[in-house]
Design a protein around this motif. Structure first.
Motif, mmCIF file in Angstrom:
data_model
loop_
_atom_site.group_PDB
_atom_site.id
_atom_site.type_symbol
_atom_site.label_atom_id
_atom_site.label_comp_id
_atom_site.label_asym_id
_atom_site.label_seq_id
_atom_site.Cartn_x
_atom_site.Cartn_y
_atom_site.Cartn_z
ATOM 1 N N ILE A 1 0.856 -1.189 0.000
ATOM 2 C CA ILE A 1 0.000 0.000 0.000
ATOM 3 C C ILE A 1 0.889 1.235 0.000
ATOM 4 C CG2 ILE A 1 -1.752 1.307 1.282
ATOM 5 C CD1 ILE A 1 -2.670 -1.384 2.509
ATOM 6 N N PHE A 2 0.583 2.171 -0.867
ATOM 7 C CA PHE A 2 1.297 3.445 -0.922
ATOM 8 C C PHE A 2 0.334 4.555 -0.557
ATOM 9 C CE2 PHE A 2 3.070 0.654 -4.273
ATOM 10 C CZ PHE A 2 4.345 0.463 -3.736
ATOM 11 N N LEU A 3 0.821 5.500 0.226
ATOM 12 C CA LEU A 3 -0.015 6.620 0.655
ATOM 13 C C LEU A 3 0.518 7.896 0.012
ATOM 14 C CD1 LEU A 3 -2.346 7.507 2.432
ATOM 15 C CD2 LEU A 3 -0.758 7.656 4.355
ATOM 16 N N VAL A 4 -0.341 8.555 -0.743
ATOM 17 C CA VAL A 4 0.087 9.690 -1.570
ATOM 18 C C VAL A 4 -0.764 10.914 -1.244
ATOM 19 C CG1 VAL A 4 0.465 10.456 -3.957
ATOM 20 C CG2 VAL A 4 0.564 8.013 -3.408
ATOM 21 N N PRO A 5 -0.147 12.053 -0.903
ATOM 22 C CA PRO A 5 -0.951 13.255 -0.643
ATOM 23 C C PRO A 5 -1.612 13.765 -1.917
ATOM 24 C CG PRO A 5 1.405 13.757 -0.558
ATOM 25 C CD PRO A 5 1.292 12.275 -0.714
ATOM 26 N N VAL A 6 -2.829 14.264 -1.751
ATOM 27 C CA VAL A 6 -3.610 14.774 -2.894
ATOM 28 C C VAL A 6 -3.918 16.256 -2.636
ATOM 29 C CG1 VAL A 6 -5.885 14.617 -4.020
ATOM 30 C CG2 VAL A 6 -4.594 12.533 -3.498
#
Ligand code: ATP
Ligand code: GLN
Length: 142
Positions: free
Chosen positions: A109-114
């Motif tokens: 799982i990768f967490l990416v700011p939007v």
């Protein structure tokens, strides 16, 4: 009077109002994951068929030679879920709960700011665009 709730998300860096949870998973676990997400009010999900290579080695069978070859890529599904910051940990927890077998190849799982969310139909931006009728924030504020 503001109500203080204990929120148990880590300090994500960089900080953003919204994040994209990008999960690369076993294809045969995806329907289980998406129905579990729906039950907790996560209604906006995008999935794509992808092929990947990780510690799983791209294959359950060893083939002769150690050369990098494209036929070692394994079919995976990428699920992308954009949520407000306070919903990130619930989404990650649910994905792990439903996708994990404990065997090599369960995924990552990768967490990416939007930066922003824009609803095309209405032109809404930010919180209004991210929120969905009957979604998790409606469920938890009811
Ligand atoms: P509307 O009310 O105009 O239908 P909506 O927010 O429900 O707006 P859709 O237009 O139905 O959005 O969304 C189009 C596609 O965008 C969805 O099929 C899905 O693939 C993707 N999508 C929407 N919201 C999210 C989200 N929060 N995370 C990931 N993908 C999303
Ligand atoms: N955060 C939205 C809501 O609470 C749901 C977002 C999503 O379903 N991806 O309505």
């Amino acid at each position: 009077v503001p109500v203080l709730r204990a929120q148990s998300f880590p300090e994500y860096i960089p900080d953003a109002k919204f994040y994209r949870v990008e999960a690369i998973l076993r294809p045969w676990r995806v329907s289980q994951v998406s129905s579990a997400l729906l039950k907790i009010g996560i209604r906006g999900v995008t999935v794509s068929d992808v092929r990947g290579f990780g510690a799983q080695g791209g294959s359950t069978e060893r083939q002769g030679g150690s050369e990098f070859s494209e036929d070692k890529f394994v079919a995976k599904v990428k699920m992308e879920i954009v949520v407000s910051k306070d919903q990130v940990e619930a989404v990650i927890e649910k994905i792990i709960e439903e996708a994990r077998t404990g065997e090599l190849g369960d995924g990552k799982i990768f967490l990416v700011p939007v930066s922003d969310v824009i609803r095309v139909r209405t032109g809404e931006r930010g919180d209004q665009a991210e929120r969905m009728t009957g979604g998790r924030s409606d469920m938890t504020s009811a």
